[in-house]
Design a protein around this motif. Structure first.
Motif, PDB file in Angstrom:
ATOM      1  N   TYR A 138      -7.306   2.935   3.344  1.00  0.00           N
ATOM      2  CA  TYR A 138      -6.201   2.755   2.396  1.00  0.00           C
ATOM      3  C   TYR A 138      -6.589   1.703   1.357  1.00  0.00           C
ATOM      4  O   TYR A 138      -7.584   1.005   1.504  1.00  0.00           O
ATOM      5  CB  TYR A 138      -4.919   2.333   3.124  1.00  0.00           C
ATOM      6  CG  TYR A 138      -4.931   0.915   3.641  1.00  0.00           C
ATOM      7  CD1 TYR A 138      -4.377  -0.127   2.901  1.00  0.00           C
ATOM      8  CD2 TYR A 138      -5.498   0.606   4.884  1.00  0.00           C
ATOM      9  CE1 TYR A 138      -4.392  -1.431   3.375  1.00  0.00           C
ATOM     10  CE2 TYR A 138      -5.518  -0.696   5.358  1.00  0.00           C
ATOM     11  CZ  TYR A 138      -4.964  -1.703   4.601  1.00  0.00           C
ATOM     12  OH  TYR A 138      -4.988  -2.996   5.071  1.00  0.00           O
ATOM     13  N   ARG A 139      -5.781   1.613   0.303  1.00  0.00           N
ATOM     14  CA  ARG A 139      -5.948   0.582  -0.708  1.00  0.00           C
ATOM     15  C   ARG A 139      -4.690  -0.271  -0.758  1.00  0.00           C
ATOM     16  O   ARG A 139      -3.577   0.254  -0.675  1.00  0.00           O
ATOM     17  CB  ARG A 139      -6.204   1.191  -2.091  1.00  0.00           C
ATOM     18  CG  ARG A 139      -7.645   1.561  -2.342  1.00  0.00           C
ATOM     19  CD  ARG A 139      -7.845   2.096  -3.745  1.00  0.00           C
ATOM     20  NE  ARG A 139      -7.310   3.444  -3.900  1.00  0.00           N
ATOM     21  CZ  ARG A 139      -7.927   4.428  -4.557  1.00  0.00           C
ATOM     22  NH1 ARG A 139      -9.100   4.203  -5.110  1.00  0.00           N
ATOM     23  NH2 ARG A 139      -7.392   5.616  -4.670  1.00  0.00           N
TER      24      ARG A 139
ATOM     25  N   ALA B 245       0.848  -1.181   0.000  1.00  0.00           N
ATOM     26  CA  ALA B 245       0.000   0.000   0.000  1.00  0.00           C
ATOM     27  C   ALA B 245       0.886   1.234   0.000  1.00  0.00           C
ATOM     28  O   ALA B 245       1.996   1.208   0.536  1.00  0.00           O
ATOM     29  CB  ALA B 245      -0.917   0.016   1.225  1.00  0.00           C
TER      30      ALA B 245
ATOM     31  N   THR C 149       0.924   4.658   1.609  1.00  0.00           N
ATOM     32  CA  THR C 149       0.216   5.334   2.696  1.00  0.00           C
ATOM     33  C   THR C 149       1.210   5.891   3.705  1.00  0.00           C
ATOM     34  O   THR C 149       2.390   5.501   3.702  1.00  0.00           O
ATOM     35  CB  THR C 149      -0.750   4.353   3.401  1.00  0.00           C
ATOM     36  OG1 THR C 149      -1.429   5.030   4.458  1.00  0.00           O
ATOM     37  CG2 THR C 149      -0.007   3.150   3.964  1.00  0.00           C
TER      38      THR C 149
ATOM     39  N   ARG D 256      -1.884   7.150  -8.009  1.00  0.00           N
ATOM     40  CA  ARG D 256      -3.282   7.136  -7.571  1.00  0.00           C
ATOM     41  C   ARG D 256      -3.455   7.701  -6.182  1.00  0.00           C
ATOM     42  O   ARG D 256      -4.432   8.407  -5.880  1.00  0.00           O
ATOM     43  CB  ARG D 256      -3.825   5.713  -7.571  1.00  0.00           C
ATOM     44  CG  ARG D 256      -4.097   5.092  -8.918  1.00  0.00           C
ATOM     45  CD  ARG D 256      -4.856   3.775  -8.753  1.00  0.00           C
ATOM     46  NE  ARG D 256      -6.263   4.008  -8.442  1.00  0.00           N
ATOM     47  CZ  ARG D 256      -7.060   3.073  -7.919  1.00  0.00           C
ATOM     48  NH1 ARG D 256      -6.596   1.883  -7.643  1.00  0.00           N
ATOM     49  NH2 ARG D 256      -8.323   3.351  -7.662  1.00  0.00           N
ATOM     50  N   GLU D 257      -2.519   7.392  -5.281  1.00  0.00           N
ATOM     51  CA  GLU D 257      -2.712   7.703  -3.867  1.00  0.00           C
ATOM     52  C   GLU D 257      -2.113   9.052  -3.461  1.00  0.00           C
ATOM     53  O   GLU D 257      -2.439   9.558  -2.385  1.00  0.00           O
ATOM     54  CB  GLU D 257      -2.095   6.606  -3.006  1.00  0.00           C
ATOM     55  CG  GLU D 257      -2.538   5.188  -3.352  1.00  0.00           C
ATOM     56  CD  GLU D 257      -4.041   4.991  -3.270  1.00  0.00           C
ATOM     57  OE1 GLU D 257      -4.705   5.717  -2.523  1.00  0.00           O
ATOM     58  OE2 GLU D 257      -4.560   4.096  -3.974  1.00  0.00           O
ATOM     59  N   SER D 258      -1.252   9.629  -4.260  1.00  0.00           N
ATOM     60  CA  SER D 258      -0.593  10.882  -3.861  1.00  0.00           C
ATOM     61  C   SER D 258      -1.341  12.100  -4.376  1.00  0.00           C
ATOM     62  O   SER D 258      -2.209  11.986  -5.229  1.00  0.00           O
ATOM     63  CB  SER D 258       0.845  10.876  -4.382  1.00  0.00           C
ATOM     64  OG  SER D 258       0.862  10.810  -5.785  1.00  0.00           O
TER      65      SER D 258
ATOM     66  N   GLN E 202      -9.929  -2.003  -2.008  1.00  0.00           N
ATOM     67  CA  GLN E 202     -10.213  -0.937  -1.061  1.00  0.00           C
ATOM     68  C   GLN E 202     -10.370  -1.497   0.345  1.00  0.00           C
ATOM     69  O   GLN E 202     -11.053  -2.500   0.560  1.00  0.00           O
ATOM     70  CB  GLN E 202     -11.497  -0.194  -1.455  1.00  0.00           C
ATOM     71  CG  GLN E 202     -11.848   0.976  -0.567  1.00  0.00           C
ATOM     72  CD  GLN E 202     -10.895   2.136  -0.741  1.00  0.00           C
ATOM     73  OE1 GLN E 202     -10.442   2.407  -1.851  1.00  0.00           O
ATOM     74  NE2 GLN E 202     -10.597   2.835   0.338  1.00  0.00           N
TER      75      GLN E 202
END
Length: 224
Positions: A200-201, A23, A25, A222-224, A196
Motif C-alpha cells: 500500500y501507499r 492510505a 486500501t 491513484r489507488e482505485s 510506498q
C-alpha cells in the motif's frame, strides 16, 4: 498496570480531525506469517502494534452508481455523513475531476498530467483555488535514490528501478536504489507526500492551508 496486556488498537471507525497519515486500501489488518484481513475500500489510518499492522477506517468509499469514475466519501461515524464528492469532468476523458463538499461547493480539482509530460511530472496534480498548482516533479540525478512514481501508463515503476545496481560499487556488489516519497509542492511549499510501503501507499498532508479532501481525492484516484 504492570503485567497487564495492552488492548489491540481499534479496528473500528475513527473520529476527530483529518489524520496525519492515511492510505486508500481494503486492508484491515496484517500480521507476519498470517493472511491479510481485507474488507471494503476506505480511507484508512495505518498503525502498528507489536508487529501487527492495523488499518482502521476513517472514510468509506462509495463508487458512483452510474459506473463513471466518480466517488463519494462518507464519515465512518454512526451518522455516516457525506464528506465530499469526486466527480469526473464531462469531456475530459477521465483526466480531470472536481472535488465538491457535501453542499456541492467546489473545493478544487485533481487532474492527470498529459502523457508527454509524465517523464518529469507526476501523473496527478491538484489545483486549490487561491493557491498555485500542487505538482510533483521527478528528479533522477541523485544516485541510488528513486522516487516511487508512475510511468506514462500509470503503472508504478519504482520496483523496476529498484532492481538497478551501481556498477561502480566496491567489489561489484549491487547497491539498490532507495525509494523516497513523492512530494507535491505549491507556492514553494510541500503540501502532500506519498510513501510506498509493502502492499500500500500512505499519504501525508503537510501544509496547514491545504484541504485534506483534495488529498483524499488524489489518493483515491491513484489507488482505485
Amino acid at each position: 498496570m504492570e503485567g497487564k496486556k495492552r488492548p489491540d488498537p481499534p479496528d473500528g471507525p475513527l473520529g476527530g480531525p483529518a489524520p496525519e497519515a492515511f492510505a486508500v486500501t481494503d486492508l484491515e489488518r496484517r500480521a507476519p506469517d498470517s493472511k491479510p484481513v481485507r474488507g471494503r475500500l476506505a480511507v484508512r489510518v495505518p498503525r502498528s502494534e507489536e508487529g501487527t499492522e492495523h488499518f482502521p477506517p476513517r472514510l468509506w468509499v462509495v463508487p458512483a452508481e452510474d459506473a463513471s469514475r466518480g466517488y463519494e466519501l462518507y464519515e465512518t461515524g454512526e451518522e455516516a455523513a457525506l464528506l465530499c464528492r469526486v466527480e469526473p469532468v464531462p469531456g475530459a476523458g477521465g483526466e480531470r475531476f472536481r472535488v465538491k463538499d457535501e453542499l456541492g461547493t467546489e473545493l478544487g480539482t485533481v487532474q492527470r498530467t498529459p502523457a508527454a509530460k509524465r517523464t518529469v511530472q507526476h501523473s496527478w496534480w491538484i489545483q486549490q483555488p487561491g493557491h498555485g498548482e500542487a505538482v510533483a516533479r521527478y528528479h533522477w540525478a541523485k544516485p541510488a535514490v528513486v522516487e516511487a512514481g508512475e510511468d506514462s501508463g500509470g503503472r508504478l515503476f519504482g520496483g523496476m528501478l529498484g532492481a538497478f545496481t551501481d556498477p561502480g560499487a566496491e567489489g561489484g556488489e549491487a547497491v539498490p536504489f532507495i525509494r523516497r516519497p513523492v512530494t507535491w509542492e505549491a507556492d514553494n511549499e510541500v503540501v502532500l507526500t506519498a510513501q510506498q510501503h509493502t502492499g500500500y501507499r500512505s499519504y501525508r498532508v503537510h501544509a496547514d492551508w491545504f484541504d485534506a479532501r483534495l488529498g483524499y481525492a488524489l489518493a483515491l484516484l491513484r489507488e482505485s
